[in-house]
Write a protein that holds these residues in place. Structure first.
Motif, PDB file in Angstrom:
ATOM      1  N   ALA A 133      24.044 -54.951 -25.606  1.00  0.00           N
ATOM      2  CA  ALA A 133      24.827 -55.110 -26.881  1.00  0.00           C
ATOM      3  C   ALA A 133      24.662 -56.566 -27.346  1.00  0.00           C
ATOM      4  N   ARG A 134      24.586 -57.554 -26.689  1.00  0.00           N
ATOM      5  CA  ARG A 134      24.311 -59.135 -27.261  1.00  0.00           C
ATOM      6  C   ARG A 134      22.874 -59.039 -27.876  1.00  0.00           C
ATOM      7  N   ALA A 135      21.861 -58.314 -27.175  1.00  0.00           N
ATOM      8  CA  ALA A 135      20.592 -58.590 -27.696  1.00  0.00           C
ATOM      9  C   ALA A 135      20.659 -57.673 -28.916  1.00  0.00           C
ATOM     10  N   HIS A 136      21.277 -56.757 -29.114  1.00  0.00           N
ATOM     11  CA  HIS A 136      21.437 -55.590 -30.253  1.00  0.00           C
ATOM     12  C   HIS A 136      22.066 -56.459 -31.328  1.00  0.00           C
ATOM     13  N   GLN A 137      23.160 -57.154 -31.008  1.00  0.00           N
ATOM     14  CA  GLN A 137      23.676 -58.119 -32.114  1.00  0.00           C
ATOM     15  C   GLN A 137      22.794 -58.961 -32.444  1.00  0.00           C
ATOM     16  N   LEU A 138      22.084 -59.838 -31.868  1.00  0.00           N
ATOM     17  CA  LEU A 138      21.048 -60.918 -32.103  1.00  0.00           C
ATOM     18  C   LEU A 138      20.029 -60.285 -33.047  1.00  0.00           C
ATOM     19  N   ALA A 139      19.619 -59.325 -32.754  1.00  0.00           N
ATOM     20  CA  ALA A 139      18.573 -58.390 -33.617  1.00  0.00           C
ATOM     21  C   ALA A 139      19.044 -58.151 -34.856  1.00  0.00           C
ATOM     22  N   ALA A 140      20.432 -57.528 -34.983  1.00  0.00           N
ATOM     23  CA  ALA A 140      20.868 -57.468 -36.346  1.00  0.00           C
ATOM     24  C   ALA A 140      21.276 -58.648 -37.267  1.00  0.00           C
ATOM     25  N   LEU A 141      21.652 -59.546 -36.292  1.00  0.00           N
ATOM     26  CA  LEU A 141      21.899 -61.210 -37.053  1.00  0.00           C
ATOM     27  C   LEU A 141      20.305 -61.371 -37.796  1.00  0.00           C
ATOM     28  N   ALA A 142      19.304 -61.309 -37.013  1.00  0.00           N
ATOM     29  CA  ALA A 142      17.971 -61.765 -37.600  1.00  0.00           C
ATOM     30  C   ALA A 142      17.451 -60.749 -38.661  1.00  0.00           C
ATOM     31  N   ILE A 143      17.819 -59.904 -38.763  1.00  0.00           N
ATOM     32  CA  ILE A 143      17.488 -59.080 -39.942  1.00  0.00           C
ATOM     33  C   ILE A 143      18.650 -58.861 -41.207  1.00  0.00           C
ATOM     34  N   ALA A 144      19.674 -59.543 -40.780  1.00  0.00           N
ATOM     35  CA  ALA A 144      20.815 -59.442 -41.959  1.00  0.00           C
ATOM     36  C   ALA A 144      21.246 -58.164 -41.929  1.00  0.00           C
ATOM     37  N   ASP A 145      21.555 -57.246 -40.895  1.00  0.00           N
ATOM     38  CA  ASP A 145      22.020 -55.956 -40.960  1.00  0.00           C
ATOM     39  C   ASP A 145      23.216 -55.910 -40.563  1.00  0.00           C
ATOM     40  N   ARG A 148      28.069 -55.042 -36.357  1.00  0.00           N
ATOM     41  CA  ARG A 148      29.195 -54.324 -36.065  1.00  0.00           C
ATOM     42  C   ARG A 148      29.290 -53.298 -35.005  1.00  0.00           C
ATOM     43  N   VAL A 149      28.178 -52.596 -35.072  1.00  0.00           N
ATOM     44  CA  VAL A 149      28.036 -51.500 -34.003  1.00  0.00           C
ATOM     45  C   VAL A 149      27.860 -52.185 -32.705  1.00  0.00           C
ATOM     46  N   ALA A 150      26.815 -53.265 -32.603  1.00  0.00           N
ATOM     47  CA  ALA A 150      26.592 -54.091 -31.514  1.00  0.00           C
ATOM     48  C   ALA A 150      27.769 -54.749 -30.843  1.00  0.00           C
ATOM     49  N   GLU A 151      28.741 -55.083 -31.870  1.00  0.00           N
ATOM     50  CA  GLU A 151      30.026 -55.811 -31.432  1.00  0.00           C
ATOM     51  C   GLU A 151      31.138 -54.840 -30.970  1.00  0.00           C
ATOM     52  N   HIS A 152      31.070 -53.776 -31.583  1.00  0.00           N
ATOM     53  CA  HIS A 152      31.993 -52.648 -31.020  1.00  0.00           C
ATOM     54  C   HIS A 152      31.353 -52.097 -29.641  1.00  0.00           C
ATOM     55  N   VAL A 153      29.961 -51.941 -29.530  1.00  0.00           N
ATOM     56  CA  VAL A 153      29.686 -51.562 -28.109  1.00  0.00           C
ATOM     57  C   VAL A 153      30.064 -52.753 -27.169  1.00  0.00           C
ATOM     58  N   LEU A 154      29.822 -53.866 -27.262  1.00  0.00           N
ATOM     59  CA  LEU A 154      30.352 -54.921 -26.505  1.00  0.00           C
ATOM     60  C   LEU A 154      31.757 -54.920 -26.278  1.00  0.00           C
ATOM     61  N   THR A 155      32.667 -54.685 -27.037  1.00  0.00           N
ATOM     62  CA  THR A 155      33.964 -54.586 -26.879  1.00  0.00           C
ATOM     63  C   THR A 155      34.483 -53.245 -25.923  1.00  0.00           C
ATOM     64  N   ALA A 156      33.670 -52.326 -26.334  1.00  0.00           N
ATOM     65  CA  ALA A 156      33.758 -51.122 -25.148  1.00  0.00           C
ATOM     66  C   ALA A 156      33.535 -51.483 -23.942  1.00  0.00           C
ATOM     67  N   CYS A 157      32.379 -52.152 -23.562  1.00  0.00           N
ATOM     68  CA  CYS A 157      32.035 -52.653 -22.218  1.00  0.00           C
ATOM     69  C   CYS A 157      33.089 -53.585 -21.726  1.00  0.00           C
ATOM     70  N   PRO A 196      33.834 -62.178 -39.551  1.00  0.00           N
ATOM     71  CA  PRO A 196      35.064 -62.393 -39.522  1.00  0.00           C
ATOM     72  C   PRO A 196      35.817 -61.178 -39.092  1.00  0.00           C
ATOM     73  N   ASP A 197      35.228 -60.026 -39.101  1.00  0.00           N
ATOM     74  CA  ASP A 197      35.734 -58.811 -38.603  1.00  0.00           C
ATOM     75  C   ASP A 197      35.462 -58.320 -37.339  1.00  0.00           C
ATOM     76  N   ASN A 198      35.181 -59.476 -36.498  1.00  0.00           N
ATOM     77  CA  ASN A 198      34.594 -59.155 -34.921  1.00  0.00           C
ATOM     78  C   ASN A 198      35.437 -58.550 -34.017  1.00  0.00           C
ATOM     79  N   GLU A 199      35.283 -57.479 -33.321  1.00  0.00           N
ATOM     80  CA  GLU A 199      36.190 -57.125 -32.298  1.00  0.00           C
ATOM     81  C   GLU A 199      35.972 -57.922 -30.989  1.00  0.00           C
TER      82      GLU A 199
END
Length: 106
Positions: free
Chosen positions: A2-14, A19-28, A63-66
């Motif tokens: 999930a962290r790798a997914h978050q970093l990839a999303a940040l790199a491409i400004a998606d 948010r999906v990656a952060e949701h998955v991390l929170t679920a874990c 700012p909306d991070n879970e």
């Protein structure tokens, strides 16, 4: 992952993917079955490592991070939960981690 997914999303400004990656991390980090698999407090494969991953995810999250809401709970768990096994002996990665912490404190 999930962290790798978050970093990839940040790199491409998606922002949606971030948010999906952060949701998955929170679920874990709220799934007791997954948390029970962490049998020690080590940095490499234990609870301290998970706390570090969440800290770094929160630091770059929007700012909306879970995960931010769960970080205090993880810190409490690290401080108070009795661990079934002590961290592994200082060999390999553990030795390097200890070395880096020592150097960083100089």
């Amino acid at each position: 992952m999930a962290r790798a997914h978050q970093l990839a999303a940040l790199a491409i400004a998606d922002h949606r993917r971030r948010r999906v990656a952060e949701h998955v991390l929170t679920a874990c980090v709220t799934d007791e079955r997954q948390l029970a698999l962490l049998t020690d407090a080590s940095l490499c494969h234990g609870l301290a490592g998970l706390v570090q991953i969440v800290r770094r995810a929160v630091a770059v999250a929007g700012p909306d991070n879970e995960p931010a809401a769960r970080l205090a709970q993880l810190h409490g768990r690290l401080d108070h939960e009795p661990h079934r096994r002590p961290p592994p002996p200082a060999t390999g990665c553990s030795t390097m981690c200890s070395f880096r912490q020592t150097v960083a404190s100089w």
